[in-house]
Structure formats: structure tokens, C-alpha cells
Design an enzyme around this catalytic site. Sequence first.
Site, PDB file in Angstrom:
ATOM      1  N   GLU A   1     -28.515 -19.747 -15.207  1.00  0.00           N
ATOM      2  CA  GLU A   1     -29.000 -20.737 -14.151  1.00  0.00           C
ATOM      3  C   GLU A   1     -30.546 -20.230 -13.814  1.00  0.00           C
ATOM      4  O   GLU A   1     -31.564 -20.909 -13.341  1.00  0.00           O
ATOM      5  CB  GLU A   1     -28.365 -20.796 -12.741  1.00  0.00           C
ATOM      6  CG  GLU A   1     -28.291 -19.425 -12.070  1.00  0.00           C
ATOM      7  CD  GLU A   1     -27.527 -19.520 -10.742  1.00  0.00           C
ATOM      8  OE1 GLU A   1     -28.015 -20.568  -9.852  1.00  0.00           O
ATOM      9  OE2 GLU A   1     -26.707 -18.620 -10.450  1.00  0.00           O
TER      10      GLU A   1
ATOM     11  N   TYR B   1     -33.066  -6.404 -37.438  1.00  0.00           N
ATOM     12  CA  TYR B   1     -31.828  -7.305 -37.059  1.00  0.00           C
ATOM     13  C   TYR B   1     -30.555  -6.207 -37.392  1.00  0.00           C
ATOM     14  O   TYR B   1     -29.934  -5.836 -36.464  1.00  0.00           O
ATOM     15  CB  TYR B   1     -31.577  -8.485 -37.898  1.00  0.00           C
ATOM     16  CG  TYR B   1     -32.050  -9.951 -37.342  1.00  0.00           C
ATOM     17  CD1 TYR B   1     -33.509 -10.008 -37.571  1.00  0.00           C
ATOM     18  CD2 TYR B   1     -31.280 -10.763 -36.714  1.00  0.00           C
ATOM     19  CE1 TYR B   1     -34.040 -11.347 -37.164  1.00  0.00           C
ATOM     20  CE2 TYR B   1     -31.806 -11.914 -36.514  1.00  0.00           C
ATOM     21  CZ  TYR B   1     -33.100 -12.188 -36.489  1.00  0.00           C
ATOM     22  OH  TYR B   1     -33.693 -13.436 -36.184  1.00  0.00           O
TER      23      TYR B   1
ATOM     24  N   HIS C   1     -24.056 -22.149 -10.377  1.00  0.00           N
ATOM     25  CA  HIS C   1     -23.905 -20.945  -9.703  1.00  0.00           C
ATOM     26  C   HIS C   1     -22.608 -20.405  -9.684  1.00  0.00           C
ATOM     27  O   HIS C   1     -21.708 -21.171  -9.371  1.00  0.00           O
ATOM     28  CB  HIS C   1     -24.729 -21.368  -8.541  1.00  0.00           C
ATOM     29  CG  HIS C   1     -24.716 -20.107  -7.457  1.00  0.00           C
ATOM     30  ND1 HIS C   1     -25.675 -19.036  -7.842  1.00  0.00           N
ATOM     31  CD2 HIS C   1     -24.244 -19.612  -6.342  1.00  0.00           C
ATOM     32  CE1 HIS C   1     -25.720 -18.047  -6.878  1.00  0.00           C
ATOM     33  NE2 HIS C   1     -24.734 -18.338  -5.912  1.00  0.00           N
TER      34      HIS C   1
ATOM     35  N   CYS D   1     -22.575 -13.905 -45.358  1.00  0.00           N
ATOM     36  CA  CYS D   1     -22.469 -14.308 -43.961  1.00  0.00           C
ATOM     37  C   CYS D   1     -20.798 -14.152 -43.806  1.00  0.00           C
ATOM     38  O   CYS D   1     -20.553 -13.368 -42.814  1.00  0.00           O
ATOM     39  CB  CYS D   1     -22.796 -15.633 -43.486  1.00  0.00           C
ATOM     40  SG  CYS D   1     -22.333 -15.991 -42.134  1.00  0.00           S
TER      41      CYS D   1
ATOM     42  N   GLU E   1     -28.438  -4.107 -34.950  1.00  0.00           N
ATOM     43  CA  GLU E   1     -26.910  -4.370 -34.493  1.00  0.00           C
ATOM     44  C   GLU E   1     -25.954  -3.180 -34.959  1.00  0.00           C
ATOM     45  O   GLU E   1     -25.316  -3.000 -34.166  1.00  0.00           O
ATOM     46  CB  GLU E   1     -26.763  -5.876 -35.609  1.00  0.00           C
ATOM     47  CG  GLU E   1     -27.150  -6.782 -34.817  1.00  0.00           C
ATOM     48  CD  GLU E   1     -26.944  -8.282 -35.782  1.00  0.00           C
ATOM     49  OE1 GLU E   1     -27.243  -9.277 -35.031  1.00  0.00           O
ATOM     50  OE2 GLU E   1     -26.557  -8.135 -36.846  1.00  0.00           O
TER      51      GLU E   1
ATOM     52  N   LYS F   1     -19.518  -8.613 -38.892  1.00  0.00           N
ATOM     53  CA  LYS F   1     -20.228  -7.941 -37.992  1.00  0.00           C
ATOM     54  C   LYS F   1     -20.172  -8.462 -36.570  1.00  0.00           C
ATOM     55  O   LYS F   1     -19.797  -7.469 -35.694  1.00  0.00           O
ATOM     56  CB  LYS F   1     -21.704  -8.197 -38.388  1.00  0.00           C
ATOM     57  CG  LYS F   1     -23.069  -7.624 -37.665  1.00  0.00           C
ATOM     58  CD  LYS F   1     -23.293  -8.247 -36.486  1.00  0.00           C
ATOM     59  CE  LYS F   1     -23.572  -9.796 -36.460  1.00  0.00           C
ATOM     60  NZ  LYS F   1     -24.831 -10.256 -37.172  1.00  0.00           N
TER      61      LYS F   1
ATOM     62  N   CYS G   1     -22.662 -11.878 -40.968  1.00  0.00           N
ATOM     63  CA  CYS G   1     -22.455 -12.463 -39.851  1.00  0.00           C
ATOM     64  C   CYS G   1     -21.055 -12.219 -39.190  1.00  0.00           C
ATOM     65  O   CYS G   1     -20.661 -11.775 -38.008  1.00  0.00           O
ATOM     66  CB  CYS G   1     -22.765 -13.817 -39.631  1.00  0.00           C
ATOM     67  SG  CYS G   1     -23.880 -14.537 -40.725  1.00  0.00           S
TER      68      CYS G   1
HETATM   69  P1  NDP Z   1     -35.488  -6.825 -41.222  1.00  0.00           P
HETATM   70  O1  NDP Z   1     -36.508  -7.309 -41.869  1.00  0.00           O
HETATM   71  O2  NDP Z   1     -35.171  -7.818 -40.075  1.00  0.00           O
HETATM   72  O3  NDP Z   1     -35.634  -5.279 -40.851  1.00  0.00           O
HETATM   73  C1  NDP Z   1     -36.053  -4.665 -41.831  1.00  0.00           C
HETATM   74  C2  NDP Z   1     -36.294  -3.149 -41.240  1.00  0.00           C
HETATM   75  O4  NDP Z   1     -36.468  -2.262 -42.088  1.00  0.00           O
HETATM   76  C3  NDP Z   1     -37.928  -3.225 -40.494  1.00  0.00           C
HETATM   77  O5  NDP Z   1     -37.603  -2.620 -39.038  1.00  0.00           O
HETATM   78  C4  NDP Z   1     -38.653  -2.717 -41.263  1.00  0.00           C
HETATM   79  O6  NDP Z   1     -39.652  -2.146 -40.644  1.00  0.00           O
HETATM   80  C5  NDP Z   1     -37.818  -1.499 -41.996  1.00  0.00           C
HETATM   81  N1  NDP Z   1     -38.477  -1.199 -43.363  1.00  0.00           N
HETATM   82  C6  NDP Z   1     -38.676  -1.885 -44.256  1.00  0.00           C
HETATM   83  N2  NDP Z   1     -39.064  -1.393 -45.410  1.00  0.00           N
HETATM   84  C7  NDP Z   1     -38.957  -0.016 -45.251  1.00  0.00           C
HETATM   85  C8  NDP Z   1     -39.094   1.282 -45.620  1.00  0.00           C
HETATM   86  N3  NDP Z   1     -39.783   1.256 -46.792  1.00  0.00           N
HETATM   87  N4  NDP Z   1     -39.140   2.360 -45.168  1.00  0.00           N
HETATM   88  C9  NDP Z   1     -38.725   2.448 -43.748  1.00  0.00           C
HETATM   89  N5  NDP Z   1     -38.346   1.177 -42.899  1.00  0.00           N
HETATM   90  C10 NDP Z   1     -38.245   0.199 -43.532  1.00  0.00           C
HETATM   91  O7  NDP Z   1     -34.219  -6.858 -42.098  1.00  0.00           O
HETATM   92  P2  NDP Z   1     -32.866  -6.756 -42.158  1.00  0.00           P
HETATM   93  O8  NDP Z   1     -32.142  -6.077 -43.136  1.00  0.00           O
HETATM   94  O9  NDP Z   1     -32.538  -5.910 -40.828  1.00  0.00           O
HETATM   95  O10 NDP Z   1     -31.990  -8.173 -42.037  1.00  0.00           O
HETATM   96  C11 NDP Z   1     -32.485  -9.027 -42.901  1.00  0.00           C
HETATM   97  C12 NDP Z   1     -32.461 -10.365 -42.601  1.00  0.00           C
HETATM   98  O11 NDP Z   1     -31.175 -10.848 -42.494  1.00  0.00           O
HETATM   99  C13 NDP Z   1     -33.259 -10.500 -40.941  1.00  0.00           C
HETATM  100  O12 NDP Z   1     -34.500 -10.798 -41.161  1.00  0.00           O
HETATM  101  C14 NDP Z   1     -32.486 -11.900 -40.630  1.00  0.00           C
HETATM  102  O13 NDP Z   1     -33.210 -12.826 -40.869  1.00  0.00           O
HETATM  103  C15 NDP Z   1     -31.077 -11.858 -41.181  1.00  0.00           C
HETATM  104  N6  NDP Z   1     -30.007 -11.513 -40.379  1.00  0.00           N
HETATM  105  C16 NDP Z   1     -29.654 -11.950 -39.469  1.00  0.00           C
HETATM  106  C17 NDP Z   1     -28.828 -11.569 -38.360  1.00  0.00           C
HETATM  107  C18 NDP Z   1     -28.510 -12.579 -37.235  1.00  0.00           C
HETATM  108  O14 NDP Z   1     -28.794 -13.719 -37.245  1.00  0.00           O
HETATM  109  N7  NDP Z   1     -28.053 -12.054 -36.332  1.00  0.00           N
HETATM  110  C19 NDP Z   1     -28.258 -10.496 -38.543  1.00  0.00           C
HETATM  111  C20 NDP Z   1     -28.649  -9.711 -39.502  1.00  0.00           C
HETATM  112  C21 NDP Z   1     -29.446 -10.047 -40.686  1.00  0.00           C
HETATM  113  P3  NDP Z   1     -41.111  -2.840 -40.040  1.00  0.00           P
HETATM  114  O15 NDP Z   1     -40.604  -3.502 -38.852  1.00  0.00           O
HETATM  115  O16 NDP Z   1     -41.987  -1.818 -39.833  1.00  0.00           O
HETATM  116  O17 NDP Z   1     -41.427  -3.659 -41.190  1.00  0.00           O
END
Ligand code: NDP
Length: 452
Positions: free
Chosen positions: A442, A179, A437, A44, A183, A52, A49
Site C-alpha cells: 500500500e 544477480y 491495509h 531456468c 542471490e 534457485k 530460476c
Molecule cells: P551479471 O551480469 O548480473 O553479473 C556478473 C557479475 O560478475 C558482475 O557483478 C560483474 O561485475 C562481475 N564480473 C564480470 N566479469 C568479471 C571478472 N572478469 N572478474 C570479476 N568480476 C567479474 O551476471 P550473472 O551471471 O549474475 O547473471 C547473468 C544474467 O542472468 C543476469 O544478467 C540476469 O539477466 C539473468 N539472471 C536473472 C535472474 C533473475 O531473474 N532473478 C537470476 C539469475 C540470473 P561488474 O558489475 O563490475 O561488471
Amino acid sequence: MSKTFDFDLIVIGAGSGGVRAARFAANLGARVAIIENRFFGGTCVNVGCVPKKMFSYAAEASTVTELFASFGHRFEHNGFSWETLRDNKTREIKRLNGIYQRLLTNAGVTIFNGHGRLLAPHQVSVDDEKTYSAKHILLATGGKPYVPSIEGYENGLVSDDLFYLPSLPKKAAVIGGGYIATEFATILNGLGVETYQVYRGNLLLRGFDQDVRNFITHHVQSGGVNLLLNSQVKSIEKRSDGKLLHLENQQPLLVDEVIFATGRMPNLDNLLNHELELALTPSGKVHVDSSFNTSIESVFAVGDLIEGPELTPVALEEGMWLARHLFQGAQKPISYEMIPTAVFSHPCIGTVGLTEQEARERYNKIDIYRSEFRPLRYTLSELQTRTLMKLVVDAETDKVLGLHMVGDDAGEITQGFAVAMVMGATKADFDATIGIHPTSAEEFVTMRTPAE
Ligand code: NDP
């Protein structure tokens, strides 16, 4: 506290969960050590976080410039220095690293800089040289990026790399629709990079409310990101003029950099002695019971190593809960029901509670309140920025089950409403709250008529 062991608690991993557990345990009088071989503060603070969010602020510049021009300001854009952003960020992160270390030492925690390995119940080593014993051991080594093993995957970067890029690419492809992908695609786009986001699904952010997914997918695209949906990268070819992506259902795409944001996996690298068997869940995370005990006696795990939302505040809560549980006595279980979360994309998403789809599966009758509008802030400009707000209400009890927003300050606004939601607020409670407002927030207390 036990005298038979060197320490009462040894924590492996000084990220959000580990540092919180170590500090709280030490403050409760335990003799605590923490082992870290990389940076204090974990993902983080260092490659997640915090930096980022700094990049996310930087990515607002073009919108803000256009917006303020509508208020009469005249700007001359003299370009953007990636090096300044990157190095200012790195300086601030180093400062935070120092704060994390001081928090630990001030609490009386012994710090070991090195690689921690679990040797046996109650026993760990540091850099395979020194061995220490503890009554309790906490594994808090977090997660690491997962990259699918397609041909040429080694030519791609992961989100960790983006924070230290020597130069900003002119053209980049981000792989994934979650995510991190959403982002970073919108951040790169906001920083002026010609950005492509390749996602295998038809709408971004699987798991989020369907209206939110529709809205964000549309706005990411209209904001300038080239979305290649229903597509996958088959291979990445490194060439002298860049990286050539071979895609399913799309023409080949030549870019300067490819960034995989295809999920994360638990970081178990060299963490266990070979003879030790640590039970994992079907998705490869460390299996724990409701008190965070792993299958190995005396060993606990929290944070991104275990199942549950991979969110810093969740790891913090788990670390704190465990310290109190071990050194203070019985604790009420953590509730994972109403965890607010935000995606710091452009536009930003805030959400707490159930999606409409989840609510329809669990409840007999659901009322939906939905509002989409152009915030006042943008009305003098040509910007077509819009905001979506949505409430999911149980028609039988009037309880607000879910609150969703896409738009400016969605994270900030959702955090406030999350308190009311955790307290079990009803739609009548929302209606009885007088609005401020003129604000966007709101709208959440003035939606009177169900959408359907
Ligand atoms: P996510 O699980 O959010 O997203 C992973 C993405 O990769 C999905 O769209 C998934 O597709 C795709 N994917 C997975 N495997 C493959 C593959 N083999 N080929 C192609 N696409 C693939 O993971 P992130 O890495 O983005 O983030 C991990 C975690 O970190 C998040 O779930 C969140 O909890 C945390 N995080 C939180 C943030 C915040 O609070 N703002 C910011 C960043 C991360 P599909 O949807 O089809 O499975």
C-alpha cells in the site's frame, strides 16, 4: 506448409525460448522438430530460476524461526539436511523435465535427443549422424557461465554445480556482484554457510537504481554475508585444507568452495559447421534483426543467445513471437521498455522501468518518491529488517517511469504494479488507487510528497 523440407521448423535447444517456439509453431499447424542433448526446460528449469527459488525459500528458515518466536512459537532447531533439500529439488526438477517433454509431444513436436549442429542454411544434423532439412531453423541454445581465466580458475565452481553439491561447504566465497552472485551469497548465508562475496565494484548490482544498490549492499552485509568490495580474485590455490584465494586489496582467504558468478555467455559450442559464418555483436552474442533473423538465411535466434535481458519471460516472449511471425503472419514488435525483474536475494529486489539515473538523463524534471520502513511483520521481533520503495515520476507528464522495491515479496508486488506501468499509469493514478491495509504494497499508493 512446405513439403520440400523434412520440417517447417527445427529448433536447436529445448530451453524456455526453444520449447515455447516449437509448441506454438506446432499448434499453428507447422511440422516441428526440436533437438536437445541435455535437459528439457533449459537453464531456468534445471540449473536456474526454479531450483534457485527453492533454495531461496530454504534460506529463509533462520529469519522465519526468529520471527515466529516473536509471535510466541517455540522451535527446536534440529539442523538442516542439505541432502534432503538437494534431492527433493532434483525429484521435482525431473518431474518438470517430464512435463516439458510431454508438452512437446502432445503438441505434435518431434523430439531428437542428441547434439544439434547447423550444417548449412535449411540443414541441421543430430549427433553428426542424421541430417534433416527445414524451411526455418531456430537457434535457442541459451547461455553458459563465464569464468575469467585467472590462475587456478579450474578450482572454482559455477552456479550449475551448486545444485548438485555432494555436501554443503562450511565456508564459501562467491565471486561477482550481479544477480547470481547476490542471490547465491545470500542463499548460502541463509543456509548457514560462512559466506564471503567478492566484488570488484563498490556497490552490488551495477545497472540497478542507486538507492536500491545502496540499500541491498548494506542489507546483504548486515544479514551476515562478508562483503569484500573493491576486490578481485587474482588466483585460487588448491590445498589439502581448502582453496586459498589471493585477493586484490584483501588478505588471502581460505574457503571450502569458490563459486564464480561472473556473468554468462552465449552457448555456441559446436553449434555451427566450420564453413558457416554467423555474425556476432561486439559482446559476442548472435546478431539478429528485429524479426530475429541471423546473418544466415533461414536461421533465427532467440533468448540468451542474443542481445537483450537474459530473462526467461523474455525468451518465452521471443519464442512465441517468432512462431506466430513465421506461421501466422505479421506481429507487432516486442516492447523491451517495461520489463519487470526480480533478484531473489535476501532481501529480495523488484524493479520495473527506469532507474532514477536513467530517468534524469532522458527527462527534464523528475520527481522521486521514496519510503523506507520496518514492515509490521517484524515489529514484534528483534529483527531489523526494513523495506525500501521508490517511484521515479516524470514531473511534466506525471507518468510513473520507474518503480523499485527491496524487501519481502518484492517480486510478487512488482509484477502487479508492472501491469499499471505498461499501461502508462501516472502518479495521479497511483494516488487514486485505494490501498490495502495493512500491507507493505500500500506504501506505493500512499507516497504523497516527493523526496526532493
Ligand atoms: P551479471 O551480469 O548480473 O553479473 C556478473 C557479475 O560478475 C558482475 O557483478 C560483474 O561485475 C562481475 N564480473 C564480470 N566479469 C568479471 C571478472 N572478469 N572478474 C570479476 N568480476 C567479474 O551476471 P550473472 O551471471 O549474475 O547473471 C547473468 C544474467 O542472468 C543476469 O544478467 C540476469 O539477466 C539473468 N539472471 C536473472 C535472474 C533473475 O531473474 N532473478 C537470476 C539469475 C540470473 P561488474 O558489475 O563490475 O561488471
